[in-house]
Motif scaffolding. Structure first.
Motif, short mmCIF file in Angstrom:
data_model
loop_
_atom_site.label_atom_id
_atom_site.label_comp_id
_atom_site.label_asym_id
_atom_site.label_seq_id
_atom_site.Cartn_x
_atom_site.Cartn_y
_atom_site.Cartn_z
N ILE A 120 0.84 -1.19 0.00
CA ILE A 120 0.00 0.00 0.00
C ILE A 120 0.88 1.25 0.00
O ILE A 120 2.10 1.16 0.17
N HIS A 121 0.27 2.41 -0.21
CA HIS A 121 0.97 3.69 -0.08
C HIS A 121 -0.06 4.77 0.22
O HIS A 121 -1.25 4.51 0.23
N ASN A 122 0.42 5.99 0.50
CA ASN A 122 -0.44 7.14 0.78
C ASN A 122 -1.40 6.85 1.95
O ASN A 122 -2.61 6.93 1.81
N VAL A 143 4.23 7.52 3.42
CA VAL A 143 4.70 6.72 2.28
C VAL A 143 4.09 7.21 0.97
O VAL A 143 3.22 6.58 0.40
N ARG A 144 4.56 8.36 0.50
CA ARG A 144 4.05 8.90 -0.75
C ARG A 144 5.15 9.01 -1.81
O ARG A 144 4.92 9.51 -2.89
N ARG A 163 8.45 4.32 -5.64
CA ARG A 163 9.10 3.03 -5.40
C ARG A 163 9.17 2.65 -3.91
O ARG A 163 10.05 1.93 -3.49
N THR A 164 8.27 3.17 -3.09
CA THR A 164 8.20 2.77 -1.69
C THR A 164 6.83 2.17 -1.41
O THR A 164 5.84 2.63 -1.96
N HIS A 165 6.79 1.13 -0.61
CA HIS A 165 5.51 0.54 -0.25
C HIS A 165 5.64 -0.22 1.06
O HIS A 165 6.47 -1.08 1.20
N VAL A 183 1.51 -2.16 10.47
CA VAL A 183 2.05 -1.89 9.14
C VAL A 183 3.56 -1.76 9.25
O VAL A 183 4.07 -1.08 10.14
N LYS A 184 4.29 -2.42 8.35
CA LYS A 184 5.74 -2.29 8.30
C LYS A 184 6.08 -1.25 7.25
O LYS A 184 5.80 -1.42 6.07
N LEU A 185 6.68 -0.13 7.68
CA LEU A 185 7.01 0.97 6.79
C LEU A 185 8.32 0.69 6.05
O LEU A 185 9.07 -0.21 6.43
#
Length: 110
Positions: A12-14, A26-27, A30-32, A46-48
């Motif tokens: 997921i993101h945002n 997380v915006r 290439r990050t999720h 949630v693992k950032l």
């Protein structure tokens, strides 16, 4: 979609920090983060991308997937065709700013 409606392991993101606040976490491209535990009364684990595990309210919304990576252009013509402005130093008839007189351009003289 709320975090509580997503399955474990979803990328997921945002993510919202508080319900209805709008995406804050997380915006970047290439990050999720991933959901580690099922929703409970405490929220979702949630693992950032920084490997920090954070409890977030299961009513908070997030977007499924990850932000696409930004394309790198090989030449300036590709950038111009994408609608991005090409940086211009001075008027085209006079050349670069360092070749101009101080009266004509801020970089002129010297």
């Amino acid at each position: 979609m709320p975090l509580g409606a997503k399955h474990i392991g979803a990328k997921i993101h945002n993510i919202e920090m508080r319900p209805g606040q709008g995406g804050k976490l997380v915006r970047a491209p290439r990050t999720h983060p991933t959901i580690l535990k099922e929703p409970s009364s405490a929220g979702c684990l949630v693992k950032l991308p920084s490997h920090v595990q954070k409890w977030i309210d299961s009513k908070c919304r997030a977007t499924i997937g990850s932000v696409s990576k930004w394309a790198k252009f090989r030449k300036s013509a590709q950038e111009a065709l994408q609608g991005r402005a090409k940086p211009v130093v001075g008027p085209p008839a006079q050349g670069s700013g360092s070749a101009m007189n101080p009266i004509d351009h801020p970089h002129g003289g010297g």
